[in-house]
Design a protein around this motif. Structure first.
Motif, mmCIF file in Angstrom:
data_model
loop_
_atom_site.group_PDB
_atom_site.id
_atom_site.type_symbol
_atom_site.label_atom_id
_atom_site.label_comp_id
_atom_site.label_asym_id
_atom_site.label_seq_id
_atom_site.Cartn_x
_atom_site.Cartn_y
_atom_site.Cartn_z
ATOM 1 N N ILE A 242 -17.774 1.801 -21.380
ATOM 2 C CA ILE A 242 -17.642 2.862 -20.377
ATOM 3 C C ILE A 242 -18.143 2.353 -19.027
ATOM 4 N N ALA A 243 -19.301 1.693 -19.040
ATOM 5 C CA ALA A 243 -19.861 1.165 -17.796
ATOM 6 C C ALA A 243 -18.960 0.087 -17.193
ATOM 7 N N SER A 244 -18.362 -0.752 -18.038
ATOM 8 C CA SER A 244 -17.501 -1.820 -17.530
ATOM 9 C C SER A 244 -16.229 -1.271 -16.897
ATOM 10 N N LEU A 245 -15.793 -0.089 -17.336
ATOM 11 C CA LEU A 245 -14.595 0.534 -16.783
ATOM 12 C C LEU A 245 -14.905 1.446 -15.597
ATOM 13 N N GLY A 246 -16.183 1.578 -15.258
ATOM 14 C CA GLY A 246 -16.600 2.540 -14.239
ATOM 15 C C GLY A 246 -15.954 2.334 -12.884
ATOM 16 N N LEU A 247 -16.154 1.146 -12.295
ATOM 17 C CA LEU A 247 -15.597 0.888 -10.964
ATOM 18 C C LEU A 247 -14.072 0.930 -10.980
ATOM 19 N N LYS A 248 -13.486 0.487 -12.085
ATOM 20 C CA LYS A 248 -12.030 0.527 -12.205
ATOM 21 C C LYS A 248 -11.534 1.980 -12.190
ATOM 22 N N SER A 249 -12.307 2.880 -12.827
ATOM 23 C CA SER A 249 -11.914 4.298 -12.842
ATOM 24 C C SER A 249 -12.074 4.932 -11.466
ATOM 25 N N LEU A 250 -13.039 4.431 -10.678
ATOM 26 C CA LEU A 250 -13.184 4.915 -9.301
ATOM 27 C C LEU A 250 -11.938 4.563 -8.487
ATOM 28 N N VAL A 251 -11.435 3.349 -8.701
ATOM 29 C CA VAL A 251 -10.202 2.922 -8.021
ATOM 30 C C VAL A 251 -9.015 3.746 -8.510
ATOM 31 N N SER A 252 -8.906 3.921 -9.821
ATOM 32 C CA SER A 252 -7.756 4.648 -10.374
ATOM 33 C C SER A 252 -7.772 6.112 -9.945
ATOM 34 N N GLY A 253 -8.962 6.718 -9.890
ATOM 35 C CA GLY A 253 -9.047 8.107 -9.435
ATOM 36 C C GLY A 253 -8.630 8.251 -7.984
ATOM 37 N N THR A 254 -9.062 7.297 -7.144
ATOM 38 C CA THR A 254 -8.679 7.330 -5.728
ATOM 39 C C THR A 254 -7.179 7.112 -5.559
ATOM 40 N N LEU A 255 -6.624 6.153 -6.307
ATOM 41 C CA LEU A 255 -5.187 5.895 -6.224
ATOM 42 C C LEU A 255 -4.377 7.103 -6.702
ATOM 43 N N THR A 256 -4.901 7.821 -7.688
ATOM 44 C CA THR A 256 -4.192 8.998 -8.197
ATOM 45 C C THR A 256 -4.091 10.079 -7.130
ATOM 46 N N THR A 257 -5.210 10.391 -6.473
ATOM 47 C CA THR A 257 -5.165 11.430 -5.434
ATOM 48 C C THR A 257 -4.349 10.967 -4.237
ATOM 49 N N CYS A 258 -4.392 9.666 -3.938
ATOM 50 C CA CYS A 258 -3.554 9.144 -2.847
ATOM 51 C C CYS A 258 -2.073 9.263 -3.209
ATOM 52 N N LEU A 259 -1.751 9.004 -4.478
ATOM 53 C CA LEU A 259 -0.366 9.163 -4.925
ATOM 54 C C LEU A 259 0.096 10.606 -4.750
ATOM 55 N N ILE A 260 -0.764 11.544 -5.127
ATOM 56 C CA ILE A 260 -0.416 12.961 -4.971
ATOM 57 C C ILE A 260 -0.212 13.293 -3.491
ATOM 58 N N GLY A 261 -1.104 12.785 -2.639
ATOM 59 C CA GLY A 261 -0.958 13.017 -1.204
ATOM 60 C C GLY A 261 0.339 12.445 -0.667
ATOM 61 N N ALA A 262 0.722 11.246 -1.152
ATOM 62 C CA ALA A 262 1.962 10.619 -0.701
ATOM 63 C C ALA A 262 3.185 11.419 -1.150
ATOM 64 N N VAL A 263 3.149 11.936 -2.381
ATOM 65 C CA VAL A 263 4.258 12.757 -2.882
ATOM 66 C C VAL A 263 4.401 14.026 -2.039
ATOM 67 N N VAL A 264 3.271 14.643 -1.720
ATOM 68 C CA VAL A 264 3.295 15.845 -0.864
ATOM 69 C C VAL A 264 3.835 15.479 0.517
ATOM 70 N N GLY A 265 3.464 14.283 1.007
ATOM 71 C CA GLY A 265 3.975 13.845 2.298
ATOM 72 C C GLY A 265 5.483 13.697 2.294
ATOM 73 N N VAL A 266 6.029 13.177 1.195
ATOM 74 C CA VAL A 266 7.489 13.045 1.082
ATOM 75 C C VAL A 266 8.151 14.417 1.036
ATOM 76 N N LEU A 267 7.573 15.325 0.269
ATOM 77 C CA LEU A 267 8.183 16.646 0.095
ATOM 78 C C LEU A 267 8.058 17.524 1.342
ATOM 79 N N THR A 268 7.139 17.155 2.232
ATOM 80 C CA THR A 268 6.962 17.944 3.461
ATOM 81 C C THR A 268 7.450 17.182 4.690
ATOM 82 N N TRP A 269 8.236 16.154 4.465
ATOM 83 C CA TRP A 269 8.747 15.341 5.575
ATOM 84 C C TRP A 269 9.627 16.224 6.483
ATOM 85 N N PRO A 270 9.468 16.088 7.793
ATOM 86 C CA PRO A 270 10.236 16.946 8.729
ATOM 87 C C PRO A 270 11.741 16.834 8.529
#
Length: 403
Positions: free
Chosen positions: A375-403
């Motif tokens: 669990i500890a060895s995967l910790g920093l990797k999960s911090l990256v994956s969690g950030t990438l996940t929310t960024c992915l969601i933000g990017a999808v919303v950006g596409v769907l709200t494109w002018p």
């Protein structure tokens, strides 16, 4: 590509699962954001959060008087000075904790969680145990959700364990959802509905990013049971347990805010000794803004707004999302346009920060002590994956709200 570069066993990544994950994430966002009927249904969520906020204000006014939001016994010259965060906004965590406990005890939320778990298993092919934990993350936090599958934690594959951790990092708990929605309501219309949508989209997005970074090479575990309120012995007992749990969370939030804001102040005082940059003092917020600006630009924000948004994203990662949302609410009205504000709401909607990482490692390590090192060895990797996940969601919303 970023997730793949940070991953392991890159040759084992199933591009079929990745394609399905991208499709599922985009389709979920499209349905929740664009279908008129669904959008109208989420208006109920905004009304519910408003009602909970008003009910909490009634309680704090009764206990704390005007300090808790009651009628002021004097003339006001500066309305902003009458708002006390700890006594007027944060107590909503108590009410949400009790309501969540009651909804589980009354068996209202468990069928919804089971349905989401089944849907994730059928579409993305994940095992029942991790599907259940990921679905529970829509409503619960990074430590509470894995309690659903506690007997299975020691038996999960490495990929499944990482998926559980990513789900915790990539979402927020229902106990703080109403708080964040209340803070951003003056800035973003229907903020409560968007937080709920972000939590739902986060489930398939977390599975997608997780399976890219730590692909499955073994056999999925199945099972899991939904009974987080099994220790409650009646409605009043559920109210009592929910209040105690909410109080612990409230005190933790208050203490962390005091400490982190103080540390930022001290750090900025030290950075202030450096020469001015561009005619303005060097601060942590500015440095983080420059570092994270390219990320925000990739999400779809105009470059001239990327540094401002980047500072919010950096604060969310280094400190926590609550402080980032507080700073978000204080931005000048023209600092970000409406579309950029919406993208950032989604991109910051997760527990992926170093403080939460410590809490999750400690919680999961206590539930599965034999997996503590992994669990500890995967910790920093999960911090990256969690950030990438929310960024992915933000990017999808950006596409769907494109002018």
């Amino acid at each position: 590509m970023i997730a793949w570069s940070f991953g392991e066993n890159r040759g084992a990544v199933s591009f079929r699962q990745v394609a399905i994950g991208v499709l599922a994430t985009f389709a979920t966002a499209l349905v929740l954001l664009k279908l008129p009927g669904v959008a109208h249904a989420f208006d109920v969520v905004n009304d519910a959060v408003g009602a909970i906020s008003s009910a909490t204000r009634a309680g704090t006014s009764f206990v704390f008087g005007y300090l808790g939001g009651g009628a002021l016994p004097f003339d006001v010259t500066n309305p902003n000075a009458t708002f006390i965060l700890a006594l007027q906004a944060l107590p909503i965590v108590l009410v949400m904790s009790v309501l969540t406990t009651l909804l589980f005890y009354w068996r209202i939320l468990p069928p919804i969680v089971r349905g989401l778990s089944w849907l994730l298993g059928r579409t993305l092919g994940v095992g029942g145990a991790v599907g259940l934990s990921t679905a529970a993350n829509v409503f619960l936090g990074m430590v509470e959700a894995p309690l659903f599958i506690r007997p299975y934690l020691a038996k999960l594959t490495r990929s499944e364990l990482f998926l559980v951790m990513t789900g915790g990092m990539a979402g927020i708990a229902g106990t703080v959802l109403a708080l964040y929605a209340t803070l951003l309501a003056p800035v973003i219309p229907d903020a409560a509905a968007h937080f709920v949508i972000a939590s739902v989209i986060g489930a398939p997005a977390a599975i997608l990013i997780s399976l890219i970074m730590v692909p499955e090479t073994g056999t999925y575990r199945t099972g899991g049971s939904v009974d987080p309120a099994a220790e409650c012995h009646g409605t009043m007992d559920a109210i009592s347990k929910g209040t105690v749990a909410g109080l612990e969370l409230l005190l933790h939030i208050v203490a962390m805010l005091i400490v982190l804001v103080a540390l930022v102040y001290l750090l900025n005082a030290g950075l202030g000794l450096l020469p001015n940059l561009g005619g303005e003092p060097v601060t942590l917020q500015r440095l983080l803004g420059y570092v994270m600006a390219p990320v925000c630009w990739l999400l779809g924000l105009p470059w001239q707004q990327a540094v401002t948004a980047g500072s919010l994203m950096g604060i969310k990662t280094v400190l926590n999302e609550l402080i980032a949302y507080l700073d978000f609410a204080k931005l000048p009205a023209d600092a970000l346009d409406p579309r950029s504000k919406l993208i950032m709401l989604y991109a910051m909607c997760g527990f992926a920060n170093f403080g939460s990482l410590g809490i999750m490692i400690g919680g999961l390590g206590a539930m599965a002590p034999e997996r503590r090192e992994e669990i500890a060895s995967l910790g920093l990797k999960s911090l990256v994956s969690g950030t990438l996940t929310t960024c992915l969601i933000g990017a999808v919303v950006g596409v769907l709200t494109w002018p």
